[in-house]
Design an enzyme around this catalytic site. Sequence first.
Site, short mmCIF file in Angstrom:
data_model
loop_
_atom_site.label_atom_id
_atom_site.label_comp_id
_atom_site.label_asym_id
_atom_site.label_seq_id
_atom_site.Cartn_x
_atom_site.Cartn_y
_atom_site.Cartn_z
N ARG A 227 44.31 38.54 111.15
CA ARG A 227 43.90 37.63 110.34
C ARG A 227 44.36 37.84 108.87
O ARG A 227 43.44 38.17 107.98
CB ARG A 227 42.26 37.85 110.22
CG ARG A 227 41.68 37.29 111.41
CD ARG A 227 40.21 37.25 111.42
NE ARG A 227 39.47 36.90 112.59
CZ ARG A 227 38.05 36.74 112.84
NH1 ARG A 227 37.50 36.94 111.69
NH2 ARG A 227 37.86 36.53 114.14
N ASP B 256 31.28 40.85 104.32
CA ASP B 256 32.75 41.06 103.93
C ASP B 256 32.67 41.82 102.47
O ASP B 256 31.70 41.51 101.74
CB ASP B 256 33.27 39.87 103.63
CG ASP B 256 32.94 38.91 105.00
OD1 ASP B 256 33.19 39.29 105.94
OD2 ASP B 256 32.80 37.52 104.67
N ASP C 58 33.22 44.06 108.67
CA ASP C 58 33.53 42.80 108.86
C ASP C 58 34.87 42.32 108.22
O ASP C 58 35.82 42.95 108.34
CB ASP C 58 32.36 41.89 108.49
CG ASP C 58 32.43 40.35 109.00
OD1 ASP C 58 33.18 40.06 109.86
OD2 ASP C 58 31.66 39.79 108.75
N ASP D 62 36.68 36.72 103.09
CA ASP D 62 36.80 35.52 104.03
C ASP D 62 36.58 34.28 103.02
O ASP D 62 35.65 34.43 101.93
CB ASP D 62 35.72 35.84 104.90
CG ASP D 62 35.94 36.48 106.06
OD1 ASP D 62 37.27 36.97 106.23
OD2 ASP D 62 35.19 36.63 107.02
#
Length: 454
Positions: A328, A235, A274, A278
């Site tokens: 997301r 990330d 990715d 997060d």
Amino acid sequence: MASDSQRPVQRPSHRRSVRGRRIVVATAAALAAGIGAGVLVMNANADAVDLYHQSLPAKDGWAASGSGTTGGSKADSAHVYTVSTRAQLVKALGSVSDTTPRIIKVKGTIDAGTSDAGKKLTCADHAFGTGYSLAAYLKAYDPATYGRKAPSGTQENARKAAAEKQKKNIVFRVPANTTLIGVPGTNAGITGGSLQVQNVKNVIVRNLTFSATEDCFPQWDPTDGSAGEWNSAYDSVTLRGATNVWADHNTFTDAPVFDKSLKTYFGRKYQIHDGALDITGGSDLVTVERNVFSSHDKTMLIGSSDTDSTGKLRVTLHHNVWKGIVQRAPLARIGQIHLYNNLYDTTALNGYEPKYSIDSRAKAQVVAEHNAWTLPSGAKAAKLLSGDGTGSIAGTGNLVNGTATDIVAAYNAASSKKIKTTVSWKPALTAGLQTSAKNLANELATTTGAGVLK
């Protein structure tokens, strides 16, 4: 790397006022005069507040809870650094176990894909000496001959070895009590790197552009879904077991390599990206505000699994811009998540076609209020949400193309997995909450992302 012996020149800052301060907003006339957009924060003595030593204001989201989030604001002059290379950044970060308050000012764009001596490194450099090659990996694990089982053996071991070499080069561990902030006017950011905020407390990340976070060695997983997937590891910013984190005025993007240009192997996209930001592993008390998330697929995960930490994952997202985001934004599990005054532009961008914005699952308790969505012609409000039938989304005042819309009702009318509409908590840390989302598009166009803070 320089350890700054004096406090930096004070500059006006695009921050809402802290208690006891007054705010002067730049006018159109000031913009025309070249002063720049933003907010000048002043104290009672009319002194400009030092950008680098700022703490999260009171009541500004979940990160203001408990002892608040101060980052490196208490750093002495020996622990204020200016960095412009990867090696300097590594030295300034020091040991993750050293909790001495520090301020790290990033000047310009740091290329994480460089050696300690500043030499540009390629994926081939990381693979050198490991025995890995993509051609050999594809031949070894072709489902047509290897079957649909997890890769193991010589080439998978070689891939792991090459991946470990890349990881050591591009992952930056951030210690507790750190402020990492871009120097205004220098296009500050990190390209090709991954900030890891893991099992530490009290971190501030501001005014940085994170771009081109790419995995040289994605892993093939034939058991991921019905057709298998290529999974990447890094990330741009990852929070794992982190507490009291403030991410403010940053920009996240896949640029310059977008997913539409990626090759396909075994019938699946060879995914090198990715997450953008997060928040997993029992992270807690996080405020994410005035960031721009652009041109990315799986953007923000809150909770890594349905069994992540109950009682944590309390996150506030406000005044962020999401454009060219596939999904997301965020995907939320378990926690208490407050989203307010965010702007979602669901027009396709750089080949990124939106699937949904917010996913509430695993009994997540989401309050989404006074956000605004822009939908292109033919797009439906029913597609803005997703869920597994156990999550909740409460909140009112959301606009779709300028019209007040019950986005949960729209989703539930078209889905068998209904999103619940009640939550067991009420947001109290709501600094700057605007009870109308009508002007968000105009306001956030000039007040979000890296490069705005002065």
